[in-house]
Design a protein around this motif. Structure first.
Motif, PDB file in Angstrom:
ATOM      1  N   ALA A  76       0.757  -1.432  -0.025  1.00 28.36           N
ATOM      2  CA  ALA A  76      -0.118   0.031   0.060  1.00 28.36           C
ATOM      3  C   ALA A  76       0.769   1.222   0.021  1.00 28.36           C
ATOM      4  O   ALA A  76       0.415   2.387  -0.326  1.00 28.36           O
ATOM      5  N   ILE A  77       2.179   1.128   0.321  1.00 32.88           N
ATOM      6  CA  ILE A  77       2.858   2.219   0.306  1.00 32.88           C
ATOM      7  C   ILE A  77       2.930   2.967  -1.067  1.00 32.88           C
ATOM      8  O   ILE A  77       3.102   4.203  -1.108  1.00 32.88           O
ATOM      9  N   GLU A  78       2.797   2.272  -2.163  1.00 31.73           N
ATOM     10  CA  GLU A  78       2.768   3.103  -3.217  1.00 31.73           C
ATOM     11  C   GLU A  78       1.491   3.868  -3.451  1.00 31.73           C
ATOM     12  O   GLU A  78       1.428   4.698  -4.822  1.00 31.73           O
ATOM     13  N   THR A  79       0.580   3.819  -2.794  1.00 29.82           N
ATOM     14  CA  THR A  79      -0.629   4.503  -2.843  1.00 29.82           C
ATOM     15  C   THR A  79      -0.622   5.794  -1.970  1.00 29.82           C
ATOM     16  O   THR A  79      -1.393   6.785  -2.152  1.00 29.82           O
ATOM     17  N   ALA A  80       0.266   5.781  -1.317  1.00 25.95           N
ATOM     18  CA  ALA A  80       0.604   6.868  -0.093  1.00 25.95           C
ATOM     19  C   ALA A  80       1.440   8.242  -0.865  1.00 25.95           C
ATOM     20  O   ALA A  80       2.203   8.224  -1.962  1.00 25.95           O
ATOM     21  N   GLU A  81       0.943   9.373  -0.251  1.00 27.31           N
ATOM     22  CA  GLU A  81       1.956  10.565  -0.621  1.00 27.31           C
ATOM     23  C   GLU A  81       2.720  11.324   0.412  1.00 27.31           C
ATOM     24  O   GLU A  81       2.200  11.031   1.494  1.00 27.31           O
ATOM     25  N   PHE A  82       3.973  11.379   0.087  1.00 24.81           N
ATOM     26  CA  PHE A  82       4.672  12.221   1.071  1.00 24.81           C
ATOM     27  C   PHE A  82       5.028  13.536   0.825  1.00 24.81           C
ATOM     28  O   PHE A  82       5.372  14.201  -0.216  1.00 24.81           O
ATOM     29  N   GLY A  83       4.391  14.500   1.903  1.00 25.23           N
ATOM     30  CA  GLY A  83       4.567  15.558   1.701  1.00 25.23           C
ATOM     31  C   GLY A  83       6.104  16.229   2.474  1.00 25.23           C
ATOM     32  O   GLY A  83       6.282  15.550   3.414  1.00 25.23           O
ATOM     33  N   MET A  84       6.965  16.901   1.713  1.00 23.36           N
ATOM     34  CA  MET A  84       8.072  16.907   2.327  1.00 23.36           C
ATOM     35  C   MET A  84       8.671  18.490   2.483  1.00 23.36           C
ATOM     36  O   MET A  84       8.144  19.244   1.447  1.00 23.36           O
ATOM     37  N   ILE A  85       9.588  18.781   3.229  1.00 23.78           N
ATOM     38  CA  ILE A  85      10.287  19.915   3.089  1.00 23.78           C
ATOM     39  C   ILE A  85      11.540  19.721   3.045  1.00 23.78           C
ATOM     40  O   ILE A  85      12.354  18.857   3.238  1.00 23.78           O
ATOM     41  N   GLU A  86      12.311  20.949   2.135  1.00 21.72           N
ATOM     42  CA  GLU A  86      13.587  20.940   1.936  1.00 21.72           C
ATOM     43  C   GLU A  86      14.294  21.708   3.006  1.00 21.72           C
ATOM     44  O   GLU A  86      14.081  22.989   3.251  1.00 21.72           O
ATOM     45  N   MET A  87      15.279  21.279   3.692  1.00 20.46           N
ATOM     46  CA  MET A  87      15.858  22.110   4.505  1.00 20.46           C
ATOM     47  C   MET A  87      17.664  21.626   4.304  1.00 20.46           C
ATOM     48  O   MET A  87      17.773  20.392   4.477  1.00 20.46           O
ATOM     49  N   ASN A  88      18.700  22.558   4.201  1.00 25.36           N
ATOM     50  CA  ASN A  88      19.776  22.216   4.173  1.00 25.36           C
ATOM     51  C   ASN A  88      20.272  21.171   2.886  1.00 25.36           C
ATOM     52  O   ASN A  88      21.019  20.362   3.031  1.00 25.36           O
ATOM     53  N   GLY A  89      19.466  21.142   1.886  1.00 27.74           N
ATOM     54  CA  GLY A  89      19.818  20.433   0.805  1.00 27.74           C
ATOM     55  C   GLY A  89      19.145  18.931   0.944  1.00 27.74           C
ATOM     56  O   GLY A  89      19.518  18.020   0.069  1.00 27.74           O
ATOM     57  N   GLN A  90      18.412  18.608   1.943  1.00 34.45           N
ATOM     58  CA  GLN A  90      17.762  17.384   2.326  1.00 34.45           C
ATOM     59  C   GLN A  90      16.219  17.582   2.254  1.00 34.45           C
ATOM     60  O   GLN A  90      15.647  18.471   2.873  1.00 34.45           O
ATOM     61  N   LEU A  91      15.463  16.461   2.054  1.00 33.36           N
ATOM     62  CA  LEU A  91      13.979  16.415   1.981  1.00 33.36           C
ATOM     63  C   LEU A  91      13.688  15.650   3.223  1.00 33.36           C
ATOM     64  O   LEU A  91      14.254  14.613   3.738  1.00 33.36           O
ATOM     65  N   HIS A  92      12.642  16.169   4.181  1.00 32.04           N
ATOM     66  CA  HIS A  92      12.642  15.521   5.253  1.00 32.04           C
ATOM     67  C   HIS A  92      10.908  15.263   5.286  1.00 32.04           C
ATOM     68  O   HIS A  92      10.106  16.004   4.668  1.00 32.04           O
ATOM     69  N   TYR A  93      10.448  14.261   6.036  1.00 26.42           N
ATOM     70  CA  TYR A  93       9.064  13.937   6.057  1.00 26.42           C
ATOM     71  C   TYR A  93       8.791  13.468   7.309  1.00 26.42           C
ATOM     72  O   TYR A  93       9.519  12.941   8.073  1.00 26.42           O
ATOM     73  N   SER A  94       7.466  13.692   7.614  1.00 23.24           N
ATOM     74  CA  SER A  94       6.840  13.026   9.106  1.00 23.24           C
ATOM     75  C   SER A  94       6.392  11.552   8.718  1.00 23.24           C
ATOM     76  O   SER A  94       5.990  11.122   7.608  1.00 23.24           O
TER      77      SER A  94
END
Length: 140
Positions: A76-94
């Protein structure tokens, strides 16, 4: 893509174990809930479906009730969306619904259930999905 992950397990050892056990390459994908759950799991990918269970993704997590390491189908992970923020050249997610995660001067929350930023809301954001074991841009 430079994505910052926060795995719960030693993902290299897990990949090595299951690659040897199953005879196919296994790779770490992310640490996430599959939907609106309040618990994350380390998610792994194999290109070919498992011969007994048919899934290409599996998740490993510690049971809250027994403290045992559990395995589950994570396709099911292929149906999920990841909202990410970019900080210091890296993407981060909850990682999950109650994972209020701070990085720099911004915090994000919601896992796969929702995406919320607080603090510097002008931080660059990106929305991704998982496809064939890799992160790709989510359709807009």
């Amino acid at each position: 893509m430079n994505i910052h992950h926060r795995p719960m397990l030693d993902t290299e050892k897990v990949c090595e174990h299951y690659s040897e056990k199953d005879g196919v390459p296994v790779t770490y994908v992310c640490t996430s809930a599959l939907g609106s759950e309040a618990q994350a799991m380390d998610i792994f990918y194999r290109e070919t479906p498992h011969p007994d269970f048919g899934n290409r993704y599996f998740g490993l997590y510690h049971s809250a009730h027994t403290q045992s390491l559990m395995i589950t189908n994570a396709d099911a992970i292929e149906t999920a969306e990841f909202g990410m923020i970019e900080m210091n050249g890296q993407l981060h997610y909850s990682q999950h619904r109650h994972d209020f995660y701070s990085v720099g001067n911004v915090a994000l929350d919601g896992g796969r259930a929702y995406f919320r930023c607080v603090g510097n809301v002008n931080s660059p954001t990106k929305f991704l999905k998982v496809k064939d074991g890799e992160f790709v841009d989510a359709p807009t």
